[in-house]
Scaffold this active site. Structure first.
Site, PDB file in Angstrom:
ATOM      1  N   GLY A 180      29.521 -19.380 -30.255  1.00 27.70           N
ATOM      2  CA  GLY A 180      30.394 -20.227 -29.444  1.00 27.70           C
ATOM      3  C   GLY A 180      29.631 -21.227 -28.601  1.00 27.70           C
ATOM      4  O   GLY A 180      28.448 -21.480 -28.830  1.00 27.70           O
ATOM      5  N   HIS A 226      28.610 -27.094 -30.327  1.00 28.49           N
ATOM      6  CA  HIS A 226      28.085 -28.448 -30.142  1.00 28.49           C
ATOM      7  C   HIS A 226      27.901 -29.083 -31.512  1.00 28.49           C
ATOM      8  O   HIS A 226      28.232 -28.469 -32.537  1.00 28.49           O
ATOM      9  CB  HIS A 226      26.781 -28.409 -29.338  1.00 28.49           C
ATOM     10  CG  HIS A 226      25.769 -27.434 -29.887  1.00 28.49           C
ATOM     11  ND1 HIS A 226      25.201 -27.567 -31.134  1.00 28.49           N
ATOM     12  CD2 HIS A 226      25.249 -26.288 -29.368  1.00 28.49           C
ATOM     13  CE1 HIS A 226      24.364 -26.579 -31.353  1.00 28.49           C
ATOM     14  NE2 HIS A 226      24.382 -25.771 -30.290  1.00 28.49           N
ATOM     15  N   GLU A 227      27.351 -30.293 -31.524  1.00 23.09           N
ATOM     16  CA  GLU A 227      27.196 -31.033 -32.786  1.00 23.09           C
ATOM     17  C   GLU A 227      26.373 -30.263 -33.826  1.00 23.09           C
ATOM     18  O   GLU A 227      26.556 -30.466 -35.021  1.00 23.09           O
ATOM     19  CB  GLU A 227      26.527 -32.387 -32.532  1.00 23.09           C
ATOM     20  CG  GLU A 227      27.481 -33.529 -32.304  1.00 23.09           C
ATOM     21  CD  GLU A 227      28.533 -33.689 -33.425  1.00 23.09           C
ATOM     22  OE1 GLU A 227      28.160 -33.811 -34.603  1.00 23.09           O
ATOM     23  OE2 GLU A 227      29.730 -33.691 -33.099  1.00 23.09           O
ATOM     24  N   HIS A 280      26.463 -26.958 -34.410  1.00 22.65           N
ATOM     25  CA  HIS A 280      27.451 -26.102 -35.075  1.00 22.65           C
ATOM     26  C   HIS A 280      28.387 -26.941 -35.955  1.00 22.65           C
ATOM     27  O   HIS A 280      28.704 -26.564 -37.079  1.00 22.65           O
ATOM     28  CB  HIS A 280      28.311 -25.364 -34.047  1.00 22.65           C
ATOM     29  CG  HIS A 280      27.553 -24.476 -33.106  1.00 22.65           C
ATOM     30  ND1 HIS A 280      27.487 -24.728 -31.758  1.00 22.65           N
ATOM     31  CD2 HIS A 280      26.849 -23.336 -33.321  1.00 22.65           C
ATOM     32  CE1 HIS A 280      26.779 -23.773 -31.169  1.00 22.65           C
ATOM     33  NE2 HIS A 280      26.364 -22.921 -32.092  1.00 22.65           N
ATOM     34  N   GLN A 332      22.382  -8.088 -30.251  1.00 19.95           N
ATOM     35  CA  GLN A 332      21.176  -8.896 -30.473  1.00 19.95           C
ATOM     36  C   GLN A 332      20.557  -9.363 -29.157  1.00 19.95           C
ATOM     37  O   GLN A 332      19.592 -10.118 -29.169  1.00 19.95           O
ATOM     38  CB  GLN A 332      21.462 -10.075 -31.402  1.00 19.95           C
ATOM     39  CG  GLN A 332      22.322 -11.174 -30.821  1.00 19.95           C
ATOM     40  CD  GLN A 332      22.718 -12.185 -31.883  1.00 19.95           C
ATOM     41  OE1 GLN A 332      23.474 -11.891 -32.789  1.00 19.95           O
ATOM     42  NE2 GLN A 332      22.186 -13.393 -31.776  1.00 19.95           N
ATOM     43  N   ASP A 347      17.218 -22.005 -35.896  1.00 18.13           N
ATOM     44  CA  ASP A 347      16.857 -20.592 -35.725  1.00 18.13           C
ATOM     45  C   ASP A 347      16.221 -20.130 -37.041  1.00 18.13           C
ATOM     46  O   ASP A 347      16.818 -19.401 -37.825  1.00 18.13           O
ATOM     47  CB  ASP A 347      18.104 -19.775 -35.389  1.00 18.13           C
ATOM     48  CG  ASP A 347      18.779 -20.300 -34.133  1.00 18.13           C
ATOM     49  OD1 ASP A 347      18.345 -19.920 -33.043  1.00 18.13           O
ATOM     50  OD2 ASP A 347      19.708 -21.124 -34.246  1.00 18.13           O
ATOM     51  N   LEU A 390      19.751 -29.473 -30.170  1.00 17.04           N
ATOM     52  CA  LEU A 390      20.985 -29.040 -29.514  1.00 17.04           C
ATOM     53  C   LEU A 390      21.018 -27.520 -29.491  1.00 17.04           C
ATOM     54  O   LEU A 390      20.656 -26.862 -30.455  1.00 17.04           O
ATOM     55  CB  LEU A 390      22.211 -29.578 -30.256  1.00 17.04           C
ATOM     56  CG  LEU A 390      22.362 -31.094 -30.319  1.00 17.04           C
ATOM     57  CD1 LEU A 390      23.729 -31.451 -30.892  1.00 17.04           C
ATOM     58  CD2 LEU A 390      22.191 -31.737 -28.956  1.00 17.04           C
ATOM     59  N   SER A 391      21.463 -26.976 -28.354  1.00 18.31           N
ATOM     60  CA  SER A 391      21.570 -25.533 -28.192  1.00 18.31           C
ATOM     61  C   SER A 391      22.595 -25.240 -27.112  1.00 18.31           C
ATOM     62  O   SER A 391      22.691 -25.983 -26.128  1.00 18.31           O
ATOM     63  CB  SER A 391      20.211 -24.952 -27.783  1.00 18.31           C
ATOM     64  OG  SER A 391      20.379 -23.640 -27.283  1.00 18.31           O
TER      65      SER A 391
END
Ligand code: AMP
Length: 279
Positions: A31, A34-35, A37, A61, A150, A184-185
């Protein structure tokens, strides 16, 4: 977009799609979309008839000292973005729906979970592999989409799918960045103004190291070059800078590469990761 909180209604929807011969793409997320995703969602839309997005901040995790409770959860905004992006179903279970009180089954991808982030986040990739397999068993997609941002997670999932004969295609998608180069994160939301201004140095450090690697073929020298740049981040703390083989995540197999340059850096309280492939 249909928002579904429980497994059984999602299974019903998926069963109807499969009966109708619809191909299903799946984008698992935590969730705060952002761009990055959304680039995965758009690719999934192009390649499939239906797209399922999951929004689940997977507790297994996160380590005991990590940022599980601090993780952003702007659910209404995520749902609106999914609607705009043409997502068919948004699966967002509460933790007890996936982990009952007597939960006891885990997926461990041995070697790939050990280096890089694995050294600092014991149990993290076990949590990732386990939740991804659970989600794949629930959604039963034809294709599942993961970001190269990732990279170790992508390799762990690829290996799990291969080792356990999971009938899905794993699609790797390139990292989406700000014009500054910052990947982006969802965690970027936690950066202060000053931290955000310094955060592009993470990418710059990897690029600098990549240049050294290309011109001198010297891994130690390249790592030093990255550290020199990362030390310019005010309030920064380097967790690791490493250069590995992009398939095994072990030592590079040949002096000519290919290489994966990867780093994790605390910028204030926020842990940022990035990677770069060379050769
Ligand atoms: P997360 O919500 O952070 O667990 O990420 C969900 C998926 O989106 C993972 O496959 C990530 O690798 C991917 N992702 C996150 N950030 C980016 C990005 N900047 N570019 C491309 N993919 C990303």
């Amino acid at each position: 977009v249909r928002t579904v909180r429980a497994i059984s209604p999602l299974r019903q929807i998926v069963r109807a799609w499969r009966t109708a011969g619809r191909r299903i793409g799946f984008v698992p997320t935590m969730g705060a979309l952002h761009e990055g995703h959304l680039s995965l969602v758009r690719r999934a839309r192009r390649e499939n008839d239906e797209v399922v997005v999951s929004v689940f901040v997977n507790p297994t995790q996160f380590g005991p000292t990590e940022d599980l409770t601090r993780y952003p959860r702007p659910f209404a905004r995520d749902a609106a973005l999914c609607r705009k992006a043409g997502v068919s179903a948004l699966f967002s279970p509460d933790p007890p729906e996936l982990y009952s009180a007597e939960y006891q089954t885990w997926v461990t991808v041995d070697t790939l979970s050990v280096p890089l982030c694995g050294r600092f986040r014991p149990g993290h990739f076990r949590g990732v592999a386990t939740v991804v397999l659970k989600l794949l068993n629930i959604v039963q997609p034809d294709r599942v989409y993961f970001g190269e941002k990732d990279f170790q997670q992508l390799r762990v999932v690829q290996q799990m799918v291969k080792d356990l004969n999971v009938p899905v295609d794993v699609v790797a998608c390139p990292t989406v960045r700000e014009p500054s180069g910052l990947a982006l994160s969802s965690r970027n939301l936690a950066l202060s103004m000053e931290e955000r201004l310094a955060a592009p140095l993470v990418r710059r450090a990897l690029r600098e190291a990549g240049q050294v690697l290309k011109s001198r073929r010297n891994v130690a020298q390249a790592k030093r070059a990255a550290r020199t740049v990362l030390r310019k981040i005010p309030g920064g703390r380097i967790q690791y800078v490493d250069i590995v083989d992009p398939v095994s995540l072990g030592p590079p197999s040949r002096a000519t590469g290919p290489y994966l340059l990867a780093t994790a850096v605390y910028v204030g309280r926020t842990r940022l990761i990035d990677n770069l492939r060379v050769g």
